[in-house]
Design a protein around this motif. Structure first.
Motif, PDB file in Angstrom:
ATOM      1  N   ALA A  47       0.839  -1.203   0.000  1.00 33.11           N
ATOM      2  CA  ALA A  47       0.000   0.000   0.000  1.00 33.11           C
ATOM      3  C   ALA A  47       0.870   1.247   0.000  1.00 33.11           C
ATOM      4  CB  ALA A  47      -0.925  -0.006   1.210  1.00 33.11           C
ATOM      5  N   ALA A  48       1.910   1.246   0.837  1.00 36.55           N
ATOM      6  CA  ALA A  48       2.817   2.391   0.895  1.00 36.55           C
ATOM      7  C   ALA A  48       3.577   2.552  -0.420  1.00 36.55           C
ATOM      8  CB  ALA A  48       3.789   2.228   2.057  1.00 36.55           C
ATOM      9  N   LEU A  49       3.969   1.424  -1.020  1.00 35.78           N
ATOM     10  CA  LEU A  49       4.692   1.466  -2.287  1.00 35.78           C
ATOM     11  C   LEU A  49       3.802   2.018  -3.397  1.00 35.78           C
ATOM     12  CD1 LEU A  49       7.051   0.831  -4.164  1.00 35.78           C
ATOM     13  CD2 LEU A  49       6.262  -1.554  -4.242  1.00 35.78           C
ATOM     14  N   ALA A  50       2.568   1.554  -3.467  1.00 37.01           N
ATOM     15  CA  ALA A  50       1.647   2.047  -4.491  1.00 37.01           C
ATOM     16  C   ALA A  50       1.415   3.546  -4.333  1.00 37.01           C
ATOM     17  CB  ALA A  50       0.326   1.291  -4.415  1.00 37.01           C
ATOM     18  N   GLU A  51       1.266   3.989  -3.096  1.00 35.89           N
ATOM     19  CA  GLU A  51       1.064   5.419  -2.843  1.00 35.89           C
ATOM     20  C   GLU A  51       2.286   6.224  -3.273  1.00 35.89           C
ATOM     21  OE1 GLU A  51      -0.157   8.442   0.839  1.00 35.89           O
ATOM     22  OE2 GLU A  51       0.134   6.293   1.206  1.00 35.89           O
ATOM     23  N   ASP A  52       3.481   5.696  -2.995  1.00 33.22           N
ATOM     24  CA  ASP A  52       4.712   6.384  -3.371  1.00 33.22           C
ATOM     25  C   ASP A  52       4.834   6.467  -4.898  1.00 33.22           C
ATOM     26  OD1 ASP A  52       7.148   7.683  -2.665  1.00 33.22           O
ATOM     27  OD2 ASP A  52       8.252   5.868  -3.160  1.00 33.22           O
ATOM     28  N   ILE A  53       4.506   5.387  -5.581  1.00 30.68           N
ATOM     29  CA  ILE A  53       4.564   5.388  -7.048  1.00 30.68           C
ATOM     30  C   ILE A  53       3.600   6.423  -7.619  1.00 30.68           C
ATOM     31  CG2 ILE A  53       3.955   4.032  -9.107  1.00 30.68           C
ATOM     32  CD1 ILE A  53       5.125   1.580  -7.645  1.00 30.68           C
ATOM     33  N   ARG A  54       2.387   6.463  -7.080  1.00 36.41           N
ATOM     34  CA  ARG A  54       1.409   7.448  -7.554  1.00 36.41           C
ATOM     35  C   ARG A  54       1.882   8.869  -7.272  1.00 36.41           C
ATOM     36  NH1 ARG A  54      -2.263   3.458  -5.501  1.00 36.41           N
ATOM     37  NH2 ARG A  54      -2.464   4.613  -3.539  1.00 36.41           N
ATOM     38  N   GLY A  55       2.540   9.042  -6.121  1.00 36.34           N
ATOM     39  CA  GLY A  55       3.060  10.356  -5.776  1.00 36.34           C
ATOM     40  C   GLY A  55       4.139  10.841  -6.723  1.00 36.34           C
ATOM     41  N   ASN A  56       4.776   9.889  -7.394  1.00 35.93           N
ATOM     42  CA  ASN A  56       5.810  10.220  -8.374  1.00 35.93           C
ATOM     43  C   ASN A  56       5.287  10.195  -9.805  1.00 35.93           C
ATOM     44  OD1 ASN A  56       8.512  10.586  -6.950  1.00 35.93           O
ATOM     45  ND2 ASN A  56       7.805   8.674  -6.031  1.00 35.93           N
ATOM     46  N   GLY A  57       3.975  10.203  -9.938  1.00 29.14           N
ATOM     47  CA  GLY A  57       3.371  10.312 -11.257  1.00 29.14           C
ATOM     48  C   GLY A  57       3.065   9.001 -11.950  1.00 29.14           C
ATOM     49  N   GLY A  58       3.290   7.865 -11.295  1.00 28.27           N
ATOM     50  CA  GLY A  58       3.012   6.573 -11.899  1.00 28.27           C
ATOM     51  C   GLY A  58       1.621   6.079 -11.552  1.00 28.27           C
ATOM     52  N   GLU A  59       1.259   4.955 -12.145  1.00 29.33           N
ATOM     53  CA  GLU A  59      -0.033   4.335 -11.866  1.00 29.33           C
ATOM     54  C   GLU A  59       0.204   2.988 -11.203  1.00 29.33           C
ATOM     55  OE1 GLU A  59      -4.214   2.936 -14.038  1.00 29.33           O
ATOM     56  OE2 GLU A  59      -2.780   4.224 -15.105  1.00 29.33           O
ATOM     57  N   ALA A  60      -0.327   2.835 -10.000  1.00 32.41           N
ATOM     58  CA  ALA A  60      -0.116   1.596  -9.250  1.00 32.41           C
ATOM     59  C   ALA A  60      -1.297   1.331  -8.335  1.00 32.41           C
ATOM     60  CB  ALA A  60       1.166   1.674  -8.422  1.00 32.41           C
ATOM     61  N   HIS A  61      -1.636   0.067  -8.223  1.00 31.92           N
ATOM     62  CA  HIS A  61      -2.654  -0.394  -7.284  1.00 31.92           C
ATOM     63  C   HIS A  61      -2.098  -1.625  -6.580  1.00 31.92           C
ATOM     64  CE1 HIS A  61      -5.620   2.335  -9.021  1.00 31.92           C
ATOM     65  NE2 HIS A  61      -5.119   1.985 -10.189  1.00 31.92           N
ATOM     66  N   HIS A  62      -2.762  -2.056  -5.532  1.00 30.38           N
ATOM     67  CA  HIS A  62      -2.240  -3.192  -4.780  1.00 30.38           C
ATOM     68  C   HIS A  62      -3.380  -4.075  -4.303  1.00 30.38           C
ATOM     69  CE1 HIS A  62      -3.445  -0.648  -1.392  1.00 30.38           C
ATOM     70  NE2 HIS A  62      -3.420  -1.751  -0.652  1.00 30.38           N
ATOM     71  N   ARG A  63      -3.019  -5.311  -4.005  1.00 28.07           N
ATOM     72  CA  ARG A  63      -3.988  -6.267  -3.470  1.00 28.07           C
ATOM     73  C   ARG A  63      -3.226  -7.344  -2.719  1.00 28.07           C
ATOM     74  NH1 ARG A  63      -9.356  -7.936  -4.877  1.00 28.07           N
ATOM     75  NH2 ARG A  63      -9.751 -10.094  -4.176  1.00 28.07           N
ATOM     76  N   GLU A  64      -3.772  -7.783  -1.601  1.00 25.61           N
ATOM     77  CA  GLU A  64      -3.151  -8.867  -0.842  1.00 25.61           C
ATOM     78  C   GLU A  64      -3.062 -10.114  -1.709  1.00 25.61           C
ATOM     79  OE1 GLU A  64      -3.605 -11.205   3.454  1.00 25.61           O
ATOM     80  OE2 GLU A  64      -5.216  -9.900   2.721  1.00 25.61           O
ATOM     81  N   LEU A  65      -1.916 -10.802  -1.619  1.00 21.18           N
ATOM     82  CA  LEU A  65      -1.702 -11.969  -2.463  1.00 21.18           C
ATOM     83  C   LEU A  65      -0.863 -13.006  -1.740  1.00 21.18           C
ATOM     84  CD1 LEU A  65      -1.784 -13.419  -5.253  1.00 21.18           C
ATOM     85  CD2 LEU A  65       0.303 -12.146  -5.819  1.00 21.18           C
ATOM     86  N   ASP A  66      -1.334 -14.234  -1.747  1.00 22.40           N
ATOM     87  CA  ASP A  66      -0.583 -15.392  -1.261  1.00 22.40           C
ATOM     88  C   ASP A  66      -0.455 -16.348  -2.438  1.00 22.40           C
ATOM     89  OD1 ASP A  66       0.445 -17.684  -0.144  1.00 22.40           O
ATOM     90  OD2 ASP A  66      -1.161 -17.960   1.326  1.00 22.40           O
TER      91      ASP A  66
END
Length: 246
Positions: A47-66
């Protein structure tokens, strides 16, 4: 057949995206204009990584995965399909490396490596293959290791799983004419894999070897290169090592 253009950004799924190669790959591909979906068990990190990517102008989403759960992997892929209507690239990166001598009989750790490193890859392939076949294109990138080319003491089971990844990838490549398959085999790379080694002596020896490790972004760059090639070009395998690694 319509081939997606890299100019509009490919839809890329990255497993094991919470640290190391997965995190570096997500950052690299997002910076290159791709739309990334991050999957991992540690949802706070992705979640933090996706937010950081978006903050830098990228497109990212996340979902829990096993990746050891077929249902979890299928839900991850379905969520991406629902959001974007296509899947261009799967980066099968999730992996574990609890090294130990075979005589230590750490059978639970052997099974964990098989579940994550082999079954996890198969679950990813099984989930995206029908989608990619239906759309007439796609790219599966499987992360193996230089340990999939050689075997060292304490790494027998880990190497076996990475040899398996290479075998699965080559089989899929030969069976495919409308999708690409790439194996990336990293050498010593800065990551958290050594932290999962329960054998104290092996863990410390591995940390000592990692002093010459290359940054994880070196693998992200290799993946970026492979997926950016024209549709008719399949970069089948890349081995990336630190210059100082023997």
């Amino acid at each position: 057949m319509t081939v997606p253009s890299v100019l509009v950004g490919k839809v890329v799924l990255v497993t094991g995206a919470s640290s190391g190669i997965g995190e570096a790959t997500a950052r690299r591909l997002a910076a290159s204009g791709h739309r990334v979906m991050l999957g991992a068990r540690r949802t706070d990190r992705i979640a933090a990584l996706a937010e950081d990517i978006r903050g830098n102008g990228g497109e990212a989403h996340h979902r829990e995965l096993d990746v050891t759960s077929r249902d979890s992997v299928q839900a991850f892929v379905d969520a991406v399909q629902d959001r974007y209507g296509r899947i261009d690239v799967l980066v099968n990166n999730a992996g574990v490396m609890p090294l130990s001598p075979l005589a230590a009989l750490r059978i639970d750790e052997w099974n964990r490596m098989i579940d994550v490193n082999v079954r996890g890859v198969l679950h990813g392939i099984a989930a995206v293959l029908p989608v990619m076949r239906a759309q007439g294109s796609g790219h599966i990138v499987n992360i193996a290791s230089v340990s999939g080319h050689r075997v060292d003491p304490t790494a027998a089971v880990y190497s076996a799983t990475k040899f398996a990844v290479r075998a699965l990838s080559e089989g899929l490549r030969q069976e495919s004419r409308d999708l690409r398959v790439t194996v990336i085999s990293p050498g010593l790379t800065r990551s958290e894999l050594a932290e999962g080694i329960s054998d104290t002596a092996v863990r410390e020896a591995t940390k000592d070897m990692l002093k010459i490790a290359m940054p994880a972004d070196a693998i992200g760059a290799a993946i970026d290169y492979a997926i950016s090639q024209p549709f008719e070009v399949d970069v089948s395998e890349i081995v990336v090592r630190p210059t100082a690694q023997g």
